[in-house]
Each structure stands twice: as structure tokens, then as C-alpha cells.
Design a protein around this motif. Sequence first.
Motif, PDB file in Angstrom:
ATOM      1  N   UNK A  32       0.855  -1.169   0.000  1.00 53.20           N
ATOM      2  CA  UNK A  32       0.000   0.000   0.000  1.00 53.20           C
ATOM      3  C   UNK A  32       0.895   1.224   0.000  1.00 53.20           C
ATOM      4  N   UNK A  33       0.595   2.213  -0.798  1.00 59.31           N
ATOM      5  CA  UNK A  33       1.471   3.371  -0.919  1.00 59.31           C
ATOM      6  C   UNK A  33       1.525   4.210   0.350  1.00 59.31           C
ATOM      7  N   UNK A  34       0.776   3.853   1.372  1.00 55.78           N
ATOM      8  CA  UNK A  34       0.832   4.572   2.641  1.00 55.78           C
ATOM      9  C   UNK A  34       1.584   3.810   3.715  1.00 55.78           C
ATOM     10  N   UNK A  35       1.964   2.595   3.462  1.00 52.44           N
ATOM     11  CA  UNK A  35       2.423   1.696   4.505  1.00 52.44           C
ATOM     12  C   UNK A  35       3.557   2.255   5.360  1.00 52.44           C
ATOM     13  N   UNK A  36       4.629   2.685   4.762  1.00 56.81           N
ATOM     14  CA  UNK A  36       5.783   3.095   5.544  1.00 56.81           C
ATOM     15  C   UNK A  36       6.109   4.575   5.411  1.00 56.81           C
ATOM     16  N   UNK A  37       5.203   5.359   4.885  1.00 60.44           N
ATOM     17  CA  UNK A  37       5.500   6.769   4.655  1.00 60.44           C
ATOM     18  C   UNK A  37       5.785   7.494   5.960  1.00 60.44           C
ATOM     19  N   UNK A  38       4.977   7.281   6.987  1.00 57.25           N
ATOM     20  CA  UNK A  38       5.133   8.040   8.218  1.00 57.25           C
ATOM     21  C   UNK A  38       6.256   7.528   9.103  1.00 57.25           C
ATOM     22  N   UNK A  39       6.868   6.389   8.773  1.00 61.96           N
ATOM     23  CA  UNK A  39       7.924   5.834   9.608  1.00 61.96           C
ATOM     24  C   UNK A  39       9.100   6.800   9.706  1.00 61.96           C
ATOM     25  N   UNK A  40       9.383   7.545   8.653  1.00 62.06           N
ATOM     26  CA  UNK A  40      10.536   8.433   8.646  1.00 62.06           C
ATOM     27  C   UNK A  40      10.258   9.771   9.329  1.00 62.06           C
ATOM     28  N   UNK A  41       9.035  10.043   9.680  1.00 59.83           N
ATOM     29  CA  UNK A  41       8.697  11.295  10.345  1.00 59.83           C
ATOM     30  C   UNK A  41       8.950  11.194  11.844  1.00 59.83           C
ATOM     31  N   UNK A  42       9.367  12.304  12.458  1.00 65.56           N
ATOM     32  CA  UNK A  42       9.507  12.287  13.914  1.00 65.56           C
ATOM     33  C   UNK A  42       8.183  11.955  14.590  1.00 65.56           C
ATOM     34  N   UNK A  43       8.272  11.382  15.767  1.00 66.09           N
ATOM     35  CA  UNK A  43       7.091  10.930  16.494  1.00 66.09           C
ATOM     36  C   UNK A  43       6.091  12.060  16.728  1.00 66.09           C
ATOM     37  N   UNK A  44       6.575  13.263  17.068  1.00 63.92           N
ATOM     38  CA  UNK A  44       5.632  14.349  17.343  1.00 63.92           C
ATOM     39  C   UNK A  44       4.876  14.788  16.094  1.00 63.92           C
ATOM     40  N   UNK A  45       5.450  14.609  14.911  1.00 60.38           N
ATOM     41  CA  UNK A  45       4.707  14.916  13.676  1.00 60.38           C
ATOM     42  C   UNK A  45       3.622  13.867  13.466  1.00 60.38           C
ATOM     43  N   UNK A  46       3.960  12.603  13.666  1.00 62.64           N
ATOM     44  CA  UNK A  46       2.947  11.547  13.553  1.00 62.64           C
ATOM     45  C   UNK A  46       1.828  11.767  14.563  1.00 62.64           C
ATOM     46  N   UNK A  47       2.182  12.181  15.778  1.00 59.35           N
ATOM     47  CA  UNK A  47       1.166  12.463  16.798  1.00 59.35           C
ATOM     48  C   UNK A  47       0.274  13.629  16.380  1.00 59.35           C
ATOM     49  N   UNK A  48       0.860  14.671  15.805  1.00 60.39           N
ATOM     50  CA  UNK A  48       0.108  15.823  15.311  1.00 60.39           C
ATOM     51  C   UNK A  48      -0.922  15.377  14.274  1.00 60.39           C
ATOM     52  N   UNK A  49      -0.478  14.563  13.322  1.00 63.70           N
ATOM     53  CA  UNK A  49      -1.377  14.073  12.269  1.00 63.70           C
ATOM     54  C   UNK A  49      -2.494  13.222  12.870  1.00 63.70           C
ATOM     55  N   UNK A  50      -2.140  12.341  13.780  1.00 65.58           N
ATOM     56  CA  UNK A  50      -3.149  11.477  14.416  1.00 65.58           C
ATOM     57  C   UNK A  50      -4.179  12.272  15.203  1.00 65.58           C
ATOM     58  N   UNK A  51      -3.725  13.335  15.856  1.00 62.95           N
ATOM     59  CA  UNK A  51      -4.620  14.132  16.686  1.00 62.95           C
ATOM     60  C   UNK A  51      -5.528  15.039  15.867  1.00 62.95           C
TER      61      UNK A  51
END
Length: 148
Positions: free
Chosen positions: A25-44
Motif C-alpha cells: 500500500x502506498x501509505x504503509x511506511x511513509x510516516x515511519x521516517x517522520x519524527x514521532x511528534x509529527x505523527x502524533x500531530x497528524x493522528x490528533x
Amino acid sequence: MANFFTITSTTALLLALTALSSCSDDNADITVTLPKNINNFISLYYPGTAVSATSLDNGIYTVDLRDSASLSFDFSGEWISVNGRGSTLPEIFLYDKMPEKLYQYLTSTSNLSSVYVAARNSKTYSLTLTDSEISYDIASGNVSYITD
């Protein structure tokens, strides 16, 4: 001759299956390279919204969400800009991330659901509304309309 075709067909099938299994899936590992706080921002603020593209250029992370916003973060993962790309920004984002006086201004002028772009730097916050732009000066706490 029949064995040759069977072996060739089987080999071709195995190669195709291997190629397909290495695709994901073209989304599978895209966010792995982002810092955790960016992933948290997106999730929130954009829960359930897939990341469609990311980049890192000169210490600035840019994240495009599928059929949604474009986000920019500094090297420490703090937001710099949020562009709804035609959609208004989540009110919870405005509540959480705008200075209290700016948030109160948006509320008192009935513009809370009219913010399409938010950007900030060390001196100001700039908001693009439905039909105007406003600036908030961090030092003075003053809100003003931006005119061309």
C-alpha cells in the motif's frame, strides 16, 4: 516441450507474485521516517487521514495528507504551517495551537470555522480566512488585518 512451458509459466508466475508481494500500500511506511511528534500531530488533528507524501528539505518537513491538508514542520517537529487546501482547519487545532487572544478573536468574530491556512514564525501567526487575512503579533498580542 510441455515441461519447458510448465517451468517457464511457473517461473513467470513466481516472478510476478514476488514483484506484487514487494509492492505494498502506498501509505504503509511513509510516516515511519517522520519524527514521532509529527505523527502524533497528524493522528490528533487529522485522524484516519493517510499521508500521501513527505519530504525533508533544509530542515523543513513537508507532509501532504491524502485529499486533505499540507503541513510543514521545523527540524524539531513543531508546526510551521497548516494549509487546508480548500478545506477549513480543524477547530481543535485552532483551540490547541493558537495563542489564547487570537483564538478568542476568532471566536468573537465568528471566524473559527473560516480558517483555511495557519502559519507562524518567531514573531507572528498569520491566518487566511474565507475573505481576508489576519496577523497576530506575538510580542504585542495585537490582531490586525493584512492588506495588500
